[in-house]
Design a protein around this motif. Sequence first.
Motif, PDB file in Angstrom:
ATOM      1  N   ARG A  30       0.810  -1.223   0.000  1.00  0.00           N
ATOM      2  CA  ARG A  30       0.000   0.000   0.000  1.00  0.00           C
ATOM      3  C   ARG A  30       0.845   1.275   0.000  1.00  0.00           C
ATOM      4  O   ARG A  30       0.362   2.335  -0.409  1.00  0.00           O
ATOM      5  CB  ARG A  30      -0.966  -0.008   1.190  1.00  0.00           C
ATOM      6  N   LYS A  31       2.110   1.192   0.456  1.00  0.00           N
ATOM      7  CA  LYS A  31       2.968   2.381   0.489  1.00  0.00           C
ATOM      8  C   LYS A  31       3.933   2.427  -0.702  1.00  0.00           C
ATOM      9  O   LYS A  31       4.784   3.312  -0.778  1.00  0.00           O
ATOM     10  CB  LYS A  31       3.761   2.421   1.796  1.00  0.00           C
ATOM     11  N   LEU A  32       3.791   1.481  -1.628  1.00  0.00           N
ATOM     12  CA  LEU A  32       4.638   1.429  -2.812  1.00  0.00           C
ATOM     13  C   LEU A  32       3.853   1.895  -4.029  1.00  0.00           C
ATOM     14  O   LEU A  32       2.621   1.882  -4.037  1.00  0.00           O
ATOM     15  CB  LEU A  32       5.156   0.009  -3.039  1.00  0.00           C
ATOM     16  N   ASP A  33       4.571   2.288  -5.062  1.00  0.00           N
ATOM     17  CA  ASP A  33       3.914   2.723  -6.297  1.00  0.00           C
ATOM     18  C   ASP A  33       3.613   1.493  -7.148  1.00  0.00           C
ATOM     19  O   ASP A  33       4.326   1.168  -8.112  1.00  0.00           O
ATOM     20  CB  ASP A  33       4.812   3.695  -7.058  1.00  0.00           C
ATOM     21  N   VAL A  34       2.564   0.793  -6.764  1.00  0.00           N
ATOM     22  CA  VAL A  34       2.196  -0.479  -7.391  1.00  0.00           C
ATOM     23  C   VAL A  34       0.736  -0.441  -7.807  1.00  0.00           C
ATOM     24  O   VAL A  34      -0.112   0.080  -7.070  1.00  0.00           O
ATOM     25  CB  VAL A  34       2.434  -1.652  -6.404  1.00  0.00           C
ATOM     26  N   ARG A  35       0.448  -0.991  -8.972  1.00  0.00           N
ATOM     27  CA  ARG A  35      -0.943  -1.161  -9.387  1.00  0.00           C
ATOM     28  C   ARG A  35      -1.189  -2.652  -9.583  1.00  0.00           C
ATOM     29  O   ARG A  35      -0.467  -3.317 -10.317  1.00  0.00           O
ATOM     30  CB  ARG A  35      -1.245  -0.402 -10.673  1.00  0.00           C
ATOM     31  N   ILE A  36      -2.212  -3.161  -8.921  1.00  0.00           N
ATOM     32  CA  ILE A  36      -2.546  -4.584  -8.983  1.00  0.00           C
ATOM     33  C   ILE A  36      -3.847  -4.763  -9.749  1.00  0.00           C
ATOM     34  O   ILE A  36      -4.857  -4.112  -9.449  1.00  0.00           O
ATOM     35  CB  ILE A  36      -2.689  -5.177  -7.565  1.00  0.00           C
ATOM     36  N   THR A  37      -3.819  -5.644 -10.737  1.00  0.00           N
ATOM     37  CA  THR A  37      -5.015  -5.966 -11.506  1.00  0.00           C
ATOM     38  C   THR A  37      -5.322  -7.443 -11.346  1.00  0.00           C
ATOM     39  O   THR A  37      -4.449  -8.295 -11.575  1.00  0.00           O
ATOM     40  CB  THR A  37      -4.826  -5.649 -13.003  1.00  0.00           C
ATOM     41  N   LEU A  38      -6.528  -7.757 -10.934  1.00  0.00           N
ATOM     42  CA  LEU A  38      -6.980  -9.134 -10.779  1.00  0.00           C
ATOM     43  C   LEU A  38      -7.876  -9.490 -11.955  1.00  0.00           C
ATOM     44  O   LEU A  38      -8.859  -8.792 -12.231  1.00  0.00           O
ATOM     45  CB  LEU A  38      -7.738  -9.306  -9.463  1.00  0.00           C
ATOM     46  N   VAL A  39      -7.553 -10.572 -12.642  1.00  0.00           N
ATOM     47  CA  VAL A  39      -8.307 -11.007 -13.821  1.00  0.00           C
ATOM     48  C   VAL A  39      -9.031 -12.309 -13.518  1.00  0.00           C
ATOM     49  O   VAL A  39      -8.422 -13.284 -13.055  1.00  0.00           O
ATOM     50  CB  VAL A  39      -7.362 -11.204 -15.029  1.00  0.00           C
ATOM     51  N   ASN A  40     -10.336 -12.325 -13.778  1.00  0.00           N
ATOM     52  CA  ASN A  40     -11.127 -13.534 -13.558  1.00  0.00           C
ATOM     53  C   ASN A  40     -12.368 -13.480 -14.434  1.00  0.00           C
ATOM     54  O   ASN A  40     -12.987 -12.420 -14.572  1.00  0.00           O
ATOM     55  CB  ASN A  40     -11.544 -13.637 -12.083  1.00  0.00           C
ATOM     56  N   PRO A  41     -12.780 -14.595 -15.043  1.00  0.00           N
ATOM     57  CA  PRO A  41     -13.934 -14.560 -15.947  1.00  0.00           C
ATOM     58  C   PRO A  41     -15.279 -14.399 -15.261  1.00  0.00           C
ATOM     59  O   PRO A  41     -16.249 -13.977 -15.885  1.00  0.00           O
ATOM     60  CB  PRO A  41     -13.855 -15.903 -16.680  1.00  0.00           C
ATOM     61  N   SER A  42     -15.373 -14.732 -13.979  1.00  0.00           N
ATOM     62  CA  SER A  42     -16.630 -14.623 -13.245  1.00  0.00           C
ATOM     63  C   SER A  42     -16.554 -13.497 -12.236  1.00  0.00           C
ATOM     64  O   SER A  42     -15.502 -13.232 -11.646  1.00  0.00           O
ATOM     65  CB  SER A  42     -16.938 -15.934 -12.514  1.00  0.00           C
ATOM     66  N   ALA A  43     -17.688 -12.833 -12.012  1.00  0.00           N
ATOM     67  CA  ALA A  43     -17.753 -11.766 -11.013  1.00  0.00           C
ATOM     68  C   ALA A  43     -17.952 -12.329  -9.616  1.00  0.00           C
ATOM     69  O   ALA A  43     -17.804 -11.616  -8.625  1.00  0.00           O
ATOM     70  CB  ALA A  43     -18.884 -10.804 -11.348  1.00  0.00           C
ATOM     71  N   ARG A  44     -18.277 -13.597  -9.535  1.00  0.00           N
ATOM     72  CA  ARG A  44     -18.559 -14.231  -8.249  1.00  0.00           C
ATOM     73  C   ARG A  44     -17.365 -15.048  -7.781  1.00  0.00           C
ATOM     74  O   ARG A  44     -16.723 -15.742  -8.565  1.00  0.00           O
ATOM     75  CB  ARG A  44     -19.788 -15.143  -8.362  1.00  0.00           C
ATOM     76  N   PHE A  45     -17.052 -14.959  -6.491  1.00  0.00           N
ATOM     77  CA  PHE A  45     -16.030 -15.813  -5.915  1.00  0.00           C
ATOM     78  C   PHE A  45     -16.619 -17.187  -5.659  1.00  0.00           C
ATOM     79  O   PHE A  45     -17.646 -17.324  -4.986  1.00  0.00           O
ATOM     80  CB  PHE A  45     -15.486 -15.232  -4.608  1.00  0.00           C
ATOM     81  N   THR A  46     -15.980 -18.196  -6.218  1.00  0.00           N
ATOM     82  CA  THR A  46     -16.470 -19.567  -6.096  1.00  0.00           C
ATOM     83  C   THR A  46     -15.749 -20.302  -4.980  1.00  0.00           C
ATOM     84  O   THR A  46     -14.520 -20.419  -4.996  1.00  0.00           O
ATOM     85  CB  THR A  46     -16.255 -20.335  -7.417  1.00  0.00           C
ATOM     86  N   GLU A  47     -16.510 -20.797  -4.023  1.00  0.00           N
ATOM     87  CA  GLU A  47     -15.935 -21.594  -2.939  1.00  0.00           C
ATOM     88  C   GLU A  47     -15.837 -23.037  -3.431  1.00  0.00           C
ATOM     89  O   GLU A  47     -16.683 -23.871  -3.163  1.00  0.00           O
ATOM     90  CB  GLU A  47     -16.781 -21.477  -1.677  1.00  0.00           C
ATOM     91  N   ARG A  48     -14.769 -23.294  -4.143  1.00  0.00           N
ATOM     92  CA  ARG A  48     -14.606 -24.565  -4.851  1.00  0.00           C
ATOM     93  C   ARG A  48     -14.707 -25.779  -3.923  1.00  0.00           C
ATOM     94  O   ARG A  48     -15.274 -26.805  -4.279  1.00  0.00           O
ATOM     95  CB  ARG A  48     -13.244 -24.545  -5.558  1.00  0.00           C
ATOM     96  N   LEU A  49     -14.151 -25.671  -2.737  1.00  0.00           N
ATOM     97  CA  LEU A  49     -14.126 -26.814  -1.831  1.00  0.00           C
ATOM     98  C   LEU A  49     -15.498 -27.138  -1.253  1.00  0.00           C
ATOM     99  O   LEU A  49     -15.664 -28.169  -0.604  1.00  0.00           O
ATOM    100  CB  LEU A  49     -13.134 -26.573  -0.696  1.00  0.00           C
ATOM    101  N   ARG A  50     -16.479 -26.269  -1.492  1.00  0.00           N
ATOM    102  CA  ARG A  50     -17.817 -26.512  -0.962  1.00  0.00           C
ATOM    103  C   ARG A  50     -18.835 -26.748  -2.082  1.00  0.00           C
ATOM    104  O   ARG A  50     -20.041 -26.693  -1.853  1.00  0.00           O
ATOM    105  CB  ARG A  50     -18.238 -25.328  -0.086  1.00  0.00           C
ATOM    106  N   MET A  51     -18.342 -27.056  -3.263  1.00  0.00           N
ATOM    107  CA  MET A  51     -19.231 -27.253  -4.405  1.00  0.00           C
ATOM    108  C   MET A  51     -20.141 -28.467  -4.223  1.00  0.00           C
ATOM    109  O   MET A  51     -21.255 -28.505  -4.736  1.00  0.00           O
ATOM    110  CB  MET A  51     -18.399 -27.409  -5.679  1.00  0.00           C
ATOM    111  N   HIS A  52     -19.661 -29.462  -3.473  1.00  0.00           N
ATOM    112  CA  HIS A  52     -20.499 -30.638  -3.240  1.00  0.00           C
ATOM    113  C   HIS A  52     -21.750 -30.276  -2.451  1.00  0.00           C
ATOM    114  O   HIS A  52     -22.786 -30.935  -2.592  1.00  0.00           O
ATOM    115  CB  HIS A  52     -19.698 -31.723  -2.501  1.00  0.00           C
ATOM    116  N   GLN A  53     -21.673 -29.222  -1.632  1.00  0.00           N
ATOM    117  CA  GLN A  53     -22.860 -28.773  -0.901  1.00  0.00           C
ATOM    118  C   GLN A  53     -23.885 -28.174  -1.855  1.00  0.00           C
ATOM    119  O   GLN A  53     -25.089 -28.422  -1.720  1.00  0.00           O
ATOM    120  CB  GLN A  53     -22.458 -27.743   0.155  1.00  0.00           C
ATOM    121  N   ILE A  54     -23.422 -27.400  -2.827  1.00  0.00           N
ATOM    122  CA  ILE A  54     -24.338 -26.841  -3.833  1.00  0.00           C
ATOM    123  C   ILE A  54     -24.990 -27.971  -4.617  1.00  0.00           C
ATOM    124  O   ILE A  54     -26.197 -27.967  -4.860  1.00  0.00           O
ATOM    125  CB  ILE A  54     -23.579 -25.898  -4.789  1.00  0.00           C
ATOM    126  N   ALA A  55     -24.184 -28.955  -5.015  1.00  0.00           N
ATOM    127  CA  ALA A  55     -24.699 -30.073  -5.806  1.00  0.00           C
ATOM    128  C   ALA A  55     -25.778 -30.847  -5.058  1.00  0.00           C
ATOM    129  O   ALA A  55     -26.711 -31.382  -5.669  1.00  0.00           O
ATOM    130  CB  ALA A  55     -23.556 -31.004  -6.188  1.00  0.00           C
TER     131      ALA A  55
END
Length: 393
Positions: A30-55
């Motif tokens: 936060r105190k450095l001159d850095v720009r961070i860009t996060l790239v992901n195809p979905s707008a939703r965070f997927t809780e992959r380890l809990r997908m069996h609960q959704i299923a």
Amino acid sequence: MNTTVTHEIVVLGAGYTGMLATVSLAHRTRKLDVRITLVNPSARFTERLRMHQIAAGHELADHRIADLLEGTGVVFHRAAATAIDAANRTVTLDDGATLHYDNLVYALGSATDTGLVPGVDDHAWTLNDPRLAHKFSTELTKLAAKGGTVTVCGGGLTGIEAATEIAEAHPDLTVTLISAGRPGAMMGDKARAYLNKALDRLGVVRMVGVKVTKVLPGAVCLESGELVASDLTMWTTGVKVSPLAAQAGIATDAKGLIVTDPTLRSVSHPEIHAIGDAAAVRMPWGQLHGTCQTGMPTAAYTAATLTRLLRGKTVKPFRIGYFHQPVSLGRKDAVIQFTNADDTPKRWYLVGKAAVFYKQTVSNSPVPSFKLSKHVNTPTQLSSGGRATRKTA
């Protein structure tokens, strides 16, 4: 005149490791001159380890990536990466954009491989996508209304959790778990015995030591030629990773994982940091396998390491050791096998309500960790592995 050039960091993938690395990086730099860009195809965070609960029909909280990043200063770019130009340090996205990076954090993870056995891609369901998991749960409810059969292929932890979750939620269905090896083979005898009792209690039929050679619309075909009736088939075995790294000429292993040095940097392109399932990380006893308990520390470590490098400081090698194998057995039961650093079982284990509480406390949703990492430096290791990680390979 200010001639400072902003340092560009691009993170590919907003799964467990990508999200933690991004948020931790934002806090640490936060105190450095850095720009961070996060790239992901979905707008939703997927809780992959809990997908069996959704299923199985359970609803999970809807976490939006933009909300999780609020206040961090990170730019979220919703798109999928289609190519990496490692020579020019650019990433091409499917929306036509091209991003330049000074450092790339490669966190594209892994998915169930549906191309290993004929018919899987056409006739089986996976836990790769929450939308498919929701559709599966709808089909499961329809099937439960009239009775039928569900087959889960794969006796690893994902298959066990999926089979028990489905059997508990829909006791009128016949759930069969097909596995080439013993379910829970990585556990000690006592923990595995408890696992089998839980499978018996839930009525899960096991077919062990058999191989599926083809998946049909209403059945699975075994190596022996036997057909096992299956109204719904879930495939949980086999893993594949994104081909982007290999296509870009970045050094990868035979499976496509980025080969890393002891600081989790690409051996061919040190400006690239690989984490989680996308990285081939070796410890003295062998290569780490893709689990949350080692993946999350790779993310926290990389955030700390990249920050130190930007500050011109030295970094220490990554060290990690396994310490448990948590397995849910429906919503009301679980078994926890505690392990040595190399993932071999110790004598100690937990079962029942104590195991459920432990799993919910230690390995439930990662979202609280993301929120905490906005304000404090995330620990880079939950278990360093002790002396085992310092032995010569």
